[in-house]
Motif scaffolding. Structure first.
Motif, PDB file in Angstrom:
ATOM      1  N   ALA A  52       1.493  -0.495   6.891  1.00 42.22           N
ATOM      2  CA  ALA A  52      -0.044  -1.095   6.680  1.00 42.22           C
ATOM      3  C   ALA A  52       0.127  -2.388   7.821  1.00 42.22           C
ATOM      4  CB  ALA A  52      -0.833  -2.254   5.656  1.00 42.22           C
ATOM      5  N   GLY A  53       1.441  -2.911   7.847  1.00 43.09           N
ATOM      6  CA  GLY A  53       1.749  -3.850   7.914  1.00 43.09           C
ATOM      7  C   GLY A  53       2.193  -3.800   9.405  1.00 43.09           C
ATOM      8  N   HIS A  54       2.376  -2.021  10.021  1.00 39.75           N
ATOM      9  CA  HIS A  54       2.960  -2.186  11.247  1.00 39.75           C
ATOM     10  C   HIS A  54       3.301  -2.713  11.678  1.00 39.75           C
ATOM     11  CE1 HIS A  54      -1.010  -1.901  13.521  1.00 39.75           C
ATOM     12  NE2 HIS A  54      -1.690  -1.553  12.848  1.00 39.75           N
ATOM     13  N   GLY A  55       4.932  -3.246  10.884  1.00 32.96           N
ATOM     14  CA  GLY A  55       6.357  -2.387  11.119  1.00 32.96           C
ATOM     15  C   GLY A  55       7.442  -1.121  10.794  1.00 32.96           C
ATOM     16  N   ARG A 499      -2.564  -5.275  -3.925  1.00 29.54           N
ATOM     17  CA  ARG A 499      -2.190  -4.163  -4.404  1.00 29.54           C
ATOM     18  C   ARG A 499      -2.890  -3.520  -3.024  1.00 29.54           C
ATOM     19  NH1 ARG A 499      -0.541  -2.539  -9.438  1.00 29.54           N
ATOM     20  NH2 ARG A 499      -1.222  -0.340  -8.773  1.00 29.54           N
ATOM     21  N   VAL A 500      -3.613  -3.693  -2.165  1.00 32.24           N
ATOM     22  CA  VAL A 500      -4.441  -2.819  -1.603  1.00 32.24           C
ATOM     23  C   VAL A 500      -4.983  -3.438  -0.638  1.00 32.24           C
ATOM     24  CG1 VAL A 500      -5.586  -1.466  -3.100  1.00 32.24           C
ATOM     25  CG2 VAL A 500      -7.004  -3.511  -2.011  1.00 32.24           C
ATOM     26  N   SER A 501      -4.219  -4.692  -0.206  1.00 33.06           N
ATOM     27  CA  SER A 501      -4.141  -5.679   1.293  1.00 33.06           C
ATOM     28  C   SER A 501      -3.651  -5.993   1.894  1.00 33.06           C
ATOM     29  CB  SER A 501      -5.149  -6.167   1.606  1.00 33.06           C
ATOM     30  OG  SER A 501      -5.226  -7.432   0.530  1.00 33.06           O
ATOM     31  N   SER A 530      -3.121 -10.147  11.498  1.00 27.43           N
ATOM     32  CA  SER A 530      -4.239  -8.701  11.096  1.00 27.43           C
ATOM     33  C   SER A 530      -4.406  -9.105  10.066  1.00 27.43           C
ATOM     34  CB  SER A 530      -3.131  -7.674  11.468  1.00 27.43           C
ATOM     35  OG  SER A 530      -2.825  -7.961  13.332  1.00 27.43           O
ATOM     36  N   TYR A 531      -5.131  -8.159   9.714  1.00 29.26           N
ATOM     37  CA  TYR A 531      -5.587  -8.150   8.439  1.00 29.26           C
ATOM     38  C   TYR A 531      -5.506  -6.785   7.786  1.00 29.26           C
ATOM     39  CZ  TYR A 531      -7.839  -7.492   3.498  1.00 29.26           C
ATOM     40  OH  TYR A 531      -8.561  -6.836   2.474  1.00 29.26           O
ATOM     41  N   PHE A 532      -4.821  -6.379   7.133  1.00 24.34           N
ATOM     42  CA  PHE A 532      -4.627  -4.481   6.743  1.00 24.34           C
ATOM     43  C   PHE A 532      -5.098  -4.095   5.671  1.00 24.34           C
ATOM     44  CE2 PHE A 532      -1.180  -5.763   9.299  1.00 24.34           C
ATOM     45  CZ  PHE A 532      -1.139  -4.903  10.341  1.00 24.34           C
ATOM     46  N   ARG A 533      -5.663  -3.807   4.893  1.00 20.53           N
ATOM     47  CA  ARG A 533      -6.791  -2.918   3.466  1.00 20.53           C
ATOM     48  C   ARG A 533      -6.795  -1.728   3.316  1.00 20.53           C
ATOM     49  NH1 ARG A 533      -9.004  -6.032  -0.214  1.00 20.53           N
ATOM     50  NH2 ARG A 533     -10.900  -4.750  -1.278  1.00 20.53           N
TER      51      ARG A 533
END
Length: 571
Positions: A52-55, A499-501, A530-533
């Motif tokens: 989710a972190g695009h890494g 746990r989800v973001s 950026s924020y990911f969920r």
């Protein structure tokens, strides 16, 4: 009607991407099963958060090999914050994959992405981009014969002075695509107490047709087109204490780069003998002496009836193949150096040298410090003669085989620095200028990576000094002896929120000082968050904001703000 047509077009492309990525997903699952990697549920949760972190979810614990194809769709908004221009909107559809291999005989990392942009408002043209990094090593015969390969694809901003930088804003036409790849075998063996090492690497680098912003009265430089590089090396030596109290090594090497711009050629042959004198268990003095023969040559451009150089449809000088080859640089004779090697443990290594090469004093060295599995520090000081392609190839070869690469959320481009558990390297210095002339490059590059729990921080900094070499009487002669300087910094912080973001932040800055005219100086800065969920185990919602700016002496400055909303599906 325009919106309906746009959505239909995006749906068709998404369907095609799904058709391609579905087999990749099945292949990834089978590969993990075949290698006995079946990740646990807790490892899978960690992998999802990292993806989710695009890494890139590279090398999840419990799995020797991980392949993660993905599909991403984003809605983007960009506005001119400096001049009050129109608000531009566009949709991006991307397909890519992140992979890591950590096996008994094979190790490597690959991150590749294709992105297609569809302009909607503000007369923004459609465009596409391929970006990625790769480096893989495979032992054909364990501990004896190996094959390694690597590559890079990136989208760079190009200024009239040749200055280049990663992460250009989507609305800027002054961009070009860069491709580079290399491959070759390496041999490590013994003949009694004598250790024998050899390698051969061949590489190719290509820059697409440049789109450069030029102000009135400002002459653009000739932008690099493509080159083929070759490097071969053979050495034989004995360690201290085996045959003699000191170690002795003989080495011969040959490097060559053939550059399409005006048929430039760099050849570098050297042969040398080195002696290692251990003073303590972990500290030694090293000295070497040898011979080198280095030559740079080129041809002139085609001239019109008035004697002016002819520029082709791609914006570069047209080479006169019938013109004689002219020597731009030629040096041969004695070379020497002396230095120290300090290796107090397997986690620390320092080398520092001073000597004479290329007819002048030279310095180079490296530092690798990996205190634990959570931190790594790498510093490299370099000095060499090459073209743009040669320096890019060297930067790719310096990448670790377990790197994790971060990407700009607004264009998907690599940020230039890749850090792994065993070290890191940056390609920013190599991409600091896309000028086509041969140069002597001296500089320093440093990376630091650290993990605190599941939080990750990384930073890369560097300085690059290029002194150009061009043949007299040719169109490039005006650049001979001029010096370009560049500095860069990339930094990022990412990790989970719950746990989800999760979140990811990054910033970058590049400073370029032109040797031909201060009018070519440029400063590029940017930052994004950026924020990911996780909506499901595989579907991730994304939101991001960012700002990018360019400060120039002549051409109008730029400052853009950007925002996006998107969805990413990991197969």
């Amino acid at each position: 009607m325009r919106t309906i047509a746009s959505l239909a077009r995006h749906a068709v492309l998404a369907g095609a991407a799904l058709a391609v990525l579905a087999p990749l997903s099945a292949f990834a699952q089978q590969l993990e099963y075949d290698l006995g990697g079946g990740a646990s549920s807790s490892a899978g949760a960690e992998r999802t958060a990292r993806e989710a972190g695009h890494g890139g979810a590279i090398g999840a614990s419990g799995a020797r090999t991980t392949v993660t194809p993905y599909l991403e769709v984003t809605q983007n908004l960009t506005t001119d914050l400096k001049h009050g221009g129109d608000v531009l909107t566009y949709t991006s559809v991307a397909a890519g994959a992140d992979a890591s291999i950590s096996g008994r005989n094979t190790e490597g990392a690959v991150s590749v992405r294709y992105e297609r942009r569809f302009g909607e408002s503000g007369n923004l043209a459609d465009s596409d981009t391929v970006s990625g990094l790769a480096r893989v090593r495979h032992d054909v015969v364990p501990r004896t014969l190996s094959i390694e390969a690597g590559g890079m694809a990136a989208r760079t901003r190009v200024e009239a002075s040749g200055a280049g930088t990663l992460n250009p804003v989507a609305v800027n036409d002054a961009v070009s695509q860069v491709w580079s790849a290399y491959a070759g075998p390496s041999l490590t063996t013994h003949a009694g107490d004598v250790a024998i090492n050899g390698s051969y690497m061949a590489g190719y680098t290509k820059v697409g047709s440049p789109h450069v912003q030029v102000a009135q009265g400002q002459a653009p430089v000739d932008i690099f087109d493509h080159s083929v590089t070759q490097s071969a090396q053979l050495s034989a030596g004995v360690r201290p204490g085996t045959v003699l109290p000191v170690g002795l090594t003989g080495t011969a090497g040959y490097n060559r780069e053939d550059i399409s711009n005006l048929d430039q050629r760099v050849t570098d042959f050297h042969a040398r003998a080195d002696m290692t004198v251990p003073l303590t268990y972990d500290f030694a003095v090293v000295a070497g002496i040898g011979y080198e023969d280095v030559q740079v040559s080129s041809r002139d451009a085609v001239r019109d009836a008035n004697g002016n150089p002819v520029i082709g449809a791609d914006g570069r000088y047209v080479t006169d193949g019938s013109a004689p080859r002219v020597i731009a640089y030629d040096t041969s004779g004695l070379i020497w150096d002396a230095g120290v090697v300090w290796r107090p443990s397997r986690r620390t290594a320092l080398q520092a040298y001073v000597g004479r090469r290329y007819g002048t004093t030279t310095y180079w060295g490296s530092l690798s410090y990996i205190p634990d599995s959570r931190s790594s520090l790498n510093v490299a000081v370099y000095d060499g003669i090459s073209g743009f392609g040669g320096q890019v190839g060297n930067a790719i070869r310096a990448l670790p085989t377990d790197f994790e690469v971060s990407r700009d959320p607004f264009n998907g481009n690599i940020d230039g620095c890749a850090i792994g558990s065993t070290g890191g390297s940056c390609v920013n210095g190599a991409l600091s200028s896309l000028a086509g002339s041969v140069f002597r490059a001296r500089g320093v590059s440093a990376t630091y990576g650290h993990r605190v729990g599941r939080m990750r921080v990384g930073i890369g900094v560097g300085y690059n000094h290029r002194k150009y070499i061009a043949a007299p009487g040719t169109v490039l002669a005006v650049a001979n002896g001029t010096v370009d300087e560049s500095w860069y910094v990339n930094a990022g912080l990412s990790g989970p929120i719950d746990r989800v973001s999760s979140f990811s932040t990054s910033l970058y800055a590049n400073w370029f000082k032109s040797g031909q005219s201060s009018l070519g100086d440029a400063t590029v800065v940017g930052a994004n968050a950026s924020y990911f969920r996780n909506l499901t185990d595989r579907l991730i919602a994304t939101a991001a904001v960012g700002v990018d700016g360019v400060d120039r002496r002549v051409v109008q400055d730029e400052l853009y703000g950007s925002a996006l909303l998107g969805l990413r599906y990991n197969f």
